[in-house]
Design a protein around this motif. Structure first.
Motif, PDB file in Angstrom:
ATOM      1  N   THR A  99       6.781   6.174   3.184  1.00 41.13           N
ATOM      2  CA  THR A  99       5.403   6.667   3.268  1.00 41.13           C
ATOM      3  C   THR A  99       4.478   5.694   4.000  1.00 41.13           C
ATOM      4  O   THR A  99       3.389   6.066   4.413  1.00 41.13           O
ATOM      5  CB  THR A  99       4.818   6.909   1.866  1.00 41.13           C
ATOM      6  N   GLY A 100       4.907   4.438   4.117  1.00 44.92           N
ATOM      7  CA  GLY A 100       4.065   3.416   4.728  1.00 44.92           C
ATOM      8  C   GLY A 100       2.974   2.914   3.796  1.00 44.92           C
ATOM      9  O   GLY A 100       2.057   2.219   4.217  1.00 44.92           O
ATOM     10  N   LEU A 101       3.070   3.237   2.503  1.00 47.31           N
ATOM     11  CA  LEU A 101       2.022   2.876   1.546  1.00 47.31           C
ATOM     12  C   LEU A 101       2.279   1.502   0.933  1.00 47.31           C
ATOM     13  O   LEU A 101       3.313   1.270   0.313  1.00 47.31           O
ATOM     14  CB  LEU A 101       1.929   3.915   0.431  1.00 47.31           C
ATOM     15  N   TRP A 102       1.310   0.624   1.129  1.00 43.01           N
ATOM     16  CA  TRP A 102       1.315  -0.688   0.476  1.00 43.01           C
ATOM     17  C   TRP A 102       0.348  -0.576  -0.683  1.00 43.01           C
ATOM     18  O   TRP A 102      -0.852  -0.462  -0.498  1.00 43.01           O
ATOM     19  CB  TRP A 102       0.886  -1.766   1.465  1.00 43.01           C
ATOM     20  N   ASP A 103       0.867  -0.567  -1.878  1.00 47.67           N
ATOM     21  CA  ASP A 103       0.054  -0.478  -3.095  1.00 47.67           C
ATOM     22  C   ASP A 103      -0.257  -1.911  -3.519  1.00 47.67           C
ATOM     23  O   ASP A 103       0.545  -2.563  -4.175  1.00 47.67           O
ATOM     24  CB  ASP A 103       0.808   0.278  -4.182  1.00 47.67           C
ATOM     25  N   VAL A 104      -1.429  -2.381  -3.126  1.00 46.48           N
ATOM     26  CA  VAL A 104      -1.798  -3.782  -3.322  1.00 46.48           C
ATOM     27  C   VAL A 104      -2.286  -4.044  -4.747  1.00 46.48           C
ATOM     28  O   VAL A 104      -1.968  -5.052  -5.353  1.00 46.48           O
ATOM     29  CB  VAL A 104      -2.882  -4.208  -2.314  1.00 46.48           C
ATOM     30  N   GLY A 105      -3.090  -3.125  -5.277  1.00 48.97           N
ATOM     31  CA  GLY A 105      -3.648  -3.315  -6.618  1.00 48.97           C
ATOM     32  C   GLY A 105      -4.997  -3.983  -6.562  1.00 48.97           C
ATOM     33  O   GLY A 105      -5.882  -3.552  -5.847  1.00 48.97           O
ATOM     34  N   THR A 106      -5.151  -5.082  -7.282  1.00 51.23           N
ATOM     35  CA  THR A 106      -6.425  -5.797  -7.380  1.00 51.23           C
ATOM     36  C   THR A 106      -6.490  -6.923  -6.350  1.00 51.23           C
ATOM     37  O   THR A 106      -5.541  -7.700  -6.228  1.00 51.23           O
ATOM     38  CB  THR A 106      -6.602  -6.368  -8.799  1.00 51.23           C
ATOM     39  N   VAL A 107      -7.617  -6.969  -5.637  1.00 52.89           N
ATOM     40  CA  VAL A 107      -7.785  -8.015  -4.615  1.00 52.89           C
ATOM     41  C   VAL A 107      -9.108  -8.732  -4.875  1.00 52.89           C
ATOM     42  O   VAL A 107     -10.177  -8.140  -4.807  1.00 52.89           O
ATOM     43  CB  VAL A 107      -7.786  -7.418  -3.187  1.00 52.89           C
ATOM     44  N   ALA A 108      -9.001 -10.005  -5.189  1.00 51.60           N
ATOM     45  CA  ALA A 108     -10.186 -10.825  -5.459  1.00 51.60           C
ATOM     46  C   ALA A 108     -10.810 -11.292  -4.147  1.00 51.60           C
ATOM     47  O   ALA A 108     -10.118 -11.451  -3.142  1.00 51.60           O
ATOM     48  CB  ALA A 108      -9.803 -12.035  -6.310  1.00 51.60           C
ATOM     49  N   PRO A 109     -12.116 -11.535  -4.155  1.00 48.44           N
ATOM     50  CA  PRO A 109     -12.762 -12.063  -2.950  1.00 48.44           C
ATOM     51  C   PRO A 109     -12.162 -13.418  -2.572  1.00 48.44           C
ATOM     52  O   PRO A 109     -11.856 -14.237  -3.441  1.00 48.44           O
ATOM     53  CB  PRO A 109     -14.230 -12.234  -3.371  1.00 48.44           C
TER      54      PRO A 109
END
Length: 127
Positions: A99-109
């Motif tokens: 699918t090409g989907l990167w499920d990153v989740g939570t990304v902090a600054p």
């Protein structure tokens, strides 16, 4: 536009409702402001003129420029025509090469996340 006649008592009630509505809008704007995150995605390739049979690495970098943490982050990145998937290494989360989907989740600054995708060039017309 419809005009409605109002008595002074009605005007007081309308003014009260407007003040309450304004306070709710201000509160909602504050809540939305607290949920903002400025995400940026960049993509690079290890060799932009590869030969058939060579492996190349695509690096996708996701950066949260803040001001707040982003949750539920997903990035879609399909491989271009002319290359064949070999492997993927996300710094965080999972990548589905179908699918090409990167499920990153939570990304902090200020904490960039990367996805490295290794592919083999299978066509001289690779894009």
């Amino acid at each position: 536009m419809e005009t409605v006649a109002a008595t002074p008592t009605d005007l007081a009630a309308v003014q009260t409702e407007l003040v309450v509505a304004k306070e709710e809008v201000v509160k909602l704007r504050q809540e939305l402001g607290a949920l903002q995150a400025d995400l940026a995605v960049a993509k690079a390739v290890s060799d932009d003129t590869p030969n058939v049979g060579e492996q190349i690495t695509f690096t996708v970098t996701l950066t949260n420029n803040g001001p707040n943490t982003a949750t539920g982050v997903q990035v879609t990145d399909l491989l271009p025509a002319g290359v064949s998937f070999v492997s993927a290494t996300p710094s965080q989360g999972t990548y589905d090469d179908v699918t090409g989907l990167w499920d990153v989740g939570t990304v902090a600054p200020g904490a960039p996340q990367t996805l490295q995708i290794v592919a083999t060039v299978v066509s001289p017309d690779a894009q």
